[in-house]
Motif scaffolding. Structure first.
Motif, PDB file in Angstrom:
ATOM      1  N   ASP A 145      24.566  22.252 -35.388  1.00 32.02           N
ATOM      2  CA  ASP A 145      23.549  23.398 -35.718  1.00 32.02           C
ATOM      3  C   ASP A 145      24.552  24.827 -35.686  1.00 32.02           C
ATOM      4  O   ASP A 145      23.652  25.871 -35.085  1.00 32.02           O
ATOM      5  CB  ASP A 145      22.446  23.323 -35.068  1.00 32.02           C
ATOM      6  N   LEU A 146      25.618  24.868 -35.797  1.00 35.17           N
ATOM      7  CA  LEU A 146      26.454  26.126 -35.849  1.00 35.17           C
ATOM      8  C   LEU A 146      25.551  27.196 -36.418  1.00 35.17           C
ATOM      9  O   LEU A 146      25.321  27.101 -37.739  1.00 35.17           O
ATOM     10  CB  LEU A 146      27.668  26.171 -36.161  1.00 35.17           C
ATOM     11  N   GLY A 147      25.539  28.458 -36.016  1.00 36.28           N
ATOM     12  CA  GLY A 147      24.624  29.449 -36.780  1.00 36.28           C
ATOM     13  C   GLY A 147      23.128  29.557 -36.759  1.00 36.28           C
ATOM     14  O   GLY A 147      22.533  30.439 -37.312  1.00 36.28           O
ATOM     15  N   SER A 148      22.690  28.524 -35.787  1.00 33.74           N
ATOM     16  CA  SER A 148      21.337  28.419 -35.844  1.00 33.74           C
ATOM     17  C   SER A 148      20.776  29.280 -34.737  1.00 33.74           C
ATOM     18  O   SER A 148      21.378  29.701 -34.019  1.00 33.74           O
ATOM     19  CB  SER A 148      20.914  26.870 -35.422  1.00 33.74           C
ATOM     20  N   GLY A 149      19.224  29.464 -34.939  1.00 29.71           N
ATOM     21  CA  GLY A 149      18.835  30.280 -33.944  1.00 29.71           C
ATOM     22  C   GLY A 149      18.790  29.824 -32.461  1.00 29.71           C
ATOM     23  O   GLY A 149      19.042  30.606 -31.492  1.00 29.71           O
ATOM     24  N   ALA A 150      18.646  28.382 -32.246  1.00 21.51           N
ATOM     25  CA  ALA A 150      18.641  27.936 -31.472  1.00 21.51           C
ATOM     26  C   ALA A 150      20.339  28.145 -30.363  1.00 21.51           C
ATOM     27  O   ALA A 150      20.199  28.169 -29.153  1.00 21.51           O
ATOM     28  CB  ALA A 150      18.181  26.548 -31.305  1.00 21.51           C
ATOM     29  N   ARG A 151      21.238  27.810 -31.198  1.00 20.55           N
ATOM     30  CA  ARG A 151      22.532  27.908 -30.982  1.00 20.55           C
ATOM     31  C   ARG A 151      22.875  29.411 -30.336  1.00 20.55           C
ATOM     32  O   ARG A 151      23.423  29.925 -29.501  1.00 20.55           O
ATOM     33  CB  ARG A 151      23.641  27.603 -31.760  1.00 20.55           C
ATOM     34  N   ILE A 152      22.368  30.466 -31.233  1.00 23.83           N
ATOM     35  CA  ILE A 152      22.625  31.702 -30.816  1.00 23.83           C
ATOM     36  C   ILE A 152      21.954  31.988 -29.621  1.00 23.83           C
ATOM     37  O   ILE A 152      22.621  32.796 -28.875  1.00 23.83           O
ATOM     38  CB  ILE A 152      21.998  32.812 -32.175  1.00 23.83           C
ATOM     39  N   GLY A 153      20.890  31.812 -29.642  1.00 23.14           N
ATOM     40  CA  GLY A 153      19.979  31.817 -28.151  1.00 23.14           C
ATOM     41  C   GLY A 153      20.597  31.403 -27.215  1.00 23.14           C
ATOM     42  O   GLY A 153      20.818  32.058 -25.893  1.00 23.14           O
ATOM     43  N   ARG A 154      20.874  30.343 -27.096  1.00 21.42           N
ATOM     44  CA  ARG A 154      21.651  29.651 -26.019  1.00 21.42           C
ATOM     45  C   ARG A 154      23.107  30.294 -25.645  1.00 21.42           C
ATOM     46  O   ARG A 154      23.623  30.403 -24.652  1.00 21.42           O
ATOM     47  CB  ARG A 154      22.352  28.259 -26.401  1.00 21.42           C
ATOM     48  N   ASP A 155      23.796  30.720 -26.865  1.00 24.53           N
ATOM     49  CA  ASP A 155      24.991  31.618 -26.402  1.00 24.53           C
ATOM     50  C   ASP A 155      24.776  32.977 -25.810  1.00 24.53           C
ATOM     51  O   ASP A 155      25.842  33.360 -25.047  1.00 24.53           O
ATOM     52  CB  ASP A 155      25.739  31.675 -27.919  1.00 24.53           C
ATOM     53  N   LEU A 156      23.764  33.504 -26.185  1.00 25.89           N
ATOM     54  CA  LEU A 156      23.321  34.707 -25.755  1.00 25.89           C
ATOM     55  C   LEU A 156      23.024  34.457 -24.143  1.00 25.89           C
ATOM     56  O   LEU A 156      23.620  35.386 -23.446  1.00 25.89           O
ATOM     57  CB  LEU A 156      22.068  35.412 -26.433  1.00 25.89           C
ATOM     58  N   LEU A 157      22.417  33.497 -23.772  1.00 24.65           N
ATOM     59  CA  LEU A 157      22.206  33.295 -22.429  1.00 24.65           C
ATOM     60  C   LEU A 157      23.510  32.972 -21.638  1.00 24.65           C
ATOM     61  O   LEU A 157      23.779  33.477 -20.679  1.00 24.65           O
ATOM     62  CB  LEU A 157      21.237  32.084 -22.204  1.00 24.65           C
ATOM     63  N   GLN A 158      24.291  32.256 -22.177  1.00 22.64           N
ATOM     64  CA  GLN A 158      25.530  31.940 -21.774  1.00 22.64           C
ATOM     65  C   GLN A 158      26.297  33.236 -21.578  1.00 22.64           C
ATOM     66  O   GLN A 158      27.139  33.667 -20.449  1.00 22.64           O
ATOM     67  CB  GLN A 158      26.375  30.817 -22.599  1.00 22.64           C
ATOM     68  N   GLU A 159      26.586  34.142 -22.560  1.00 22.17           N
ATOM     69  CA  GLU A 159      27.256  35.405 -22.444  1.00 22.17           C
ATOM     70  C   GLU A 159      26.580  36.293 -21.128  1.00 22.17           C
ATOM     71  O   GLU A 159      27.287  37.162 -20.576  1.00 22.17           O
ATOM     72  CB  GLU A 159      27.181  36.113 -23.741  1.00 22.17           C
ATOM     73  N   THR A 160      25.226  36.183 -21.225  1.00 20.81           N
ATOM     74  CA  THR A 160      24.556  36.858 -20.019  1.00 20.81           C
ATOM     75  C   THR A 160      25.045  36.325 -18.744  1.00 20.81           C
ATOM     76  O   THR A 160      25.385  37.488 -17.906  1.00 20.81           O
ATOM     77  CB  THR A 160      23.194  36.759 -20.128  1.00 20.81           C
ATOM     78  N   LEU A 161      25.162  35.460 -18.482  1.00 23.70           N
ATOM     79  CA  LEU A 161      25.632  34.608 -17.201  1.00 23.70           C
ATOM     80  C   LEU A 161      27.234  35.008 -16.981  1.00 23.70           C
ATOM     81  O   LEU A 161      27.582  35.263 -15.848  1.00 23.70           O
ATOM     82  CB  LEU A 161      25.396  33.384 -17.081  1.00 23.70           C
ATOM     83  N   LEU A 162      28.094  34.976 -18.291  1.00 22.66           N
ATOM     84  CA  LEU A 162      29.363  35.401 -17.904  1.00 22.66           C
ATOM     85  C   LEU A 162      29.651  36.813 -17.665  1.00 22.66           C
ATOM     86  O   LEU A 162      30.564  37.290 -16.626  1.00 22.66           O
ATOM     87  CB  LEU A 162      30.166  34.999 -19.382  1.00 22.66           C
ATOM     88  N   ALA A 163      28.653  37.672 -18.023  1.00 25.45           N
ATOM     89  CA  ALA A 163      28.584  39.039 -17.697  1.00 25.45           C
ATOM     90  C   ALA A 163      28.407  39.204 -16.256  1.00 25.45           C
ATOM     91  O   ALA A 163      28.837  40.031 -15.644  1.00 25.45           O
ATOM     92  CB  ALA A 163      27.900  40.090 -18.812  1.00 25.45           C
ATOM     93  N   HIS A 164      27.065  38.489 -15.928  1.00 18.86           N
ATOM     94  CA  HIS A 164      26.537  38.606 -14.643  1.00 18.86           C
ATOM     95  C   HIS A 164      27.906  38.390 -13.592  1.00 18.86           C
ATOM     96  O   HIS A 164      27.857  38.983 -12.468  1.00 18.86           O
ATOM     97  CB  HIS A 164      25.606  37.908 -14.412  1.00 18.86           C
TER      98      HIS A 164
END
Length: 293
Positions: A145-164
Motif C-alpha cells: 500500500d505504498l502511497g496510502s494514507g495509512a502508510r503516510i500516517g505511519r511514516d509520519l509517526l516514525q519520523e516524529t520519533l526519529l526527530a524526538h
C-alpha cells in the motif's frame, strides 16, 4: 420484485445502493468500515446496516434481502479466504464479493482501456487493456500500500520519533504530532497497539498540507510517496487514448503533483465505485428469467 445491490467497502466506510435489475437506483445507504481482512464480522455488520439503510431510503423492507442479488467490492477481498467466508454469512440471495478495485475500475472508465489508482486509506491499482485485467498492489500497509494514507500516517509517526530521538531533523509538523501525544513517545507507541489503517490514515491530509507550506519533513514524505505512485503506474505503460483515473480520498491531493506524463491522460471518473458495483450486479444477475446461480 427482483432487486440488485451494489456495495462499495473499504477501511473508512461502506456504501450501498439498491437498484432494479435494469440498473435504476432506488435508494442509498452508508455504513462503517468494511475491510474484510481487518475485521470480517464487523465488516459484515456494517455492510448489512448500509444495505438496510439503502432499502429504507427506497421504502423497501429488509425482508427483501432474501430475494436480492449483490455485488460487493471490498478491501481485503484479494487475499486469503475472506471473500468466501463473507459470502457464506451475508443475508442476500446471491453474493459476489470482489476486490474494491474492480468495481472502481468499472465505474471509472466504463468500456475504455486504462487504469485506476485508488489512493485512500489503502492503495490499489488496476488496469484493463483489451479486456485483460492487471491488478497491482493492495497488499495492506504493513508490507504494501505504498502511497496510502495509512502508510503516510505511519511514516509520519516514525519520523516524529526519529526527530524526538535526535536521529533525524524534525519540523513544525513533527512537533505538532508529538504534542498530540502530550509530548510523550510512549503514548504514541500505545496508539499503535490498537491502531487500524484508518487511524493512521487520518494523519495523511496534514502531511500534504504541511508540505505545501514548506515543512521539510512533510515535503520529504510527499516527494517519496509521489515517486512511489509513479513507480507503480509505470508498470502499466499507459499512453493516450488509454485513461488514468485517480480515485479515493487522497486523489485530489496527488493529482497536481504527478508528472506531465500522467496528467496528460488523467480523466475524471465516469462514475464512482458504487455505480460500478451496480453495473456489475445488473450484468451478472439482471438477466431475463432471473439469471441466478
Amino acid at each position: 420484485m427482483d432487486l440488485v445491490l451494489g456495495i462499495d467497502g473499504g477501511g473508512t466506510g461502506c456504501r450501498a445502493a439498491v437498484a432494479t435489475q435494469a440498473g435504476d437506483v432506488l435508494g442509498r445507504g452508508k455504513g462503517g468500515p468494511a475491510n474484510i481482512r481487518t475485521d470480517l464480522e464487523g465488516s459484515r455488520d456494517n455492510i448489512v446496516e448500509a444495505a438496510r439503510l439503502a432499502f429504507a431510503d427506497a421504502g423497501l423492507d429488509p425482508s427483501l434481502f432474501a430475494s436480492t442479488d449483490a455485488v460487493l467490492g471490498l478491501a481485503g477481498a484479494n487475499v486469503g479466504d475472506y471473500k468466501q467466508r463473507l459470502e457464506a454469512i451475508l443475508p442476500f440471495r446471491n453474493s459476489d464479493v470482489e476486490n474494491d478495485s474492480l468495481i472502481s475500475l468499472e465505474g471509472a472508465i466504463g468500456d475504455h482501456d486504462g487504469a485506476i489508482a485508488a489512493l485512500g486509506t489503502g492503495t490499489v491499482y488496476l488496469a484493463r487493456r483489451r479486456g485483460k485485467l492487471r491488478p497491482v498492489g493492495g497488499w495492506g500497509f504493513q508490507i504494501g500500500d505504498l502511497g496510502s494514507g495509512a502508510r503516510i500516517g505511519r511514516d509520519l509517526l516514525q519520523e516524529t520519533l526519529l526527530a524526538h530521538d535526535g536521529i533525524r531533523g524534525g519540523s513544525a509538523l513533527t512537533q505538532t504530532i508529538l504534542e498530540r501525544f502530550n509530548g510523550n513517545p510512549g503514548e504514541m507507541v500505545e496508539f499503535t497497539t490498537a491502531a487500524k489503517p484508518v487511524d493512521y490514515g487520518a494523519f495523511a491530509p496534514m502531511v500534504f498540507a504541511a508540505a505545501a507550506e514548506g515543512d521539510t519533513v512533510a515535503g520529504r514524505l510527499v516527494d517519496r510517496v509521489v515517486a512511489e505512485v509513479e513507480e507503480t503506474l509505470a508498470v502499466f505503460d499507459l499512453a493516450a487514448p488509454e485513461r488514468l483515473c485517480l480515485l479515493g480520498g487522497l486523489a485530489g491531493l496527488y493529482a497536481p503533483l504527478l508528472s506531465e506524463r500522467y496528467r496528460a491522460i488523467m480523466h475524471p471518473p465516469l462514475g464512482d465505485a458504487i455505480a460500478g458495483a451496480v453495473q456489475m450486479a445488473v450484468r451478472k444477475f439482471g438477466k431475463p428469467g432471473g439469471g441466478h446461480g
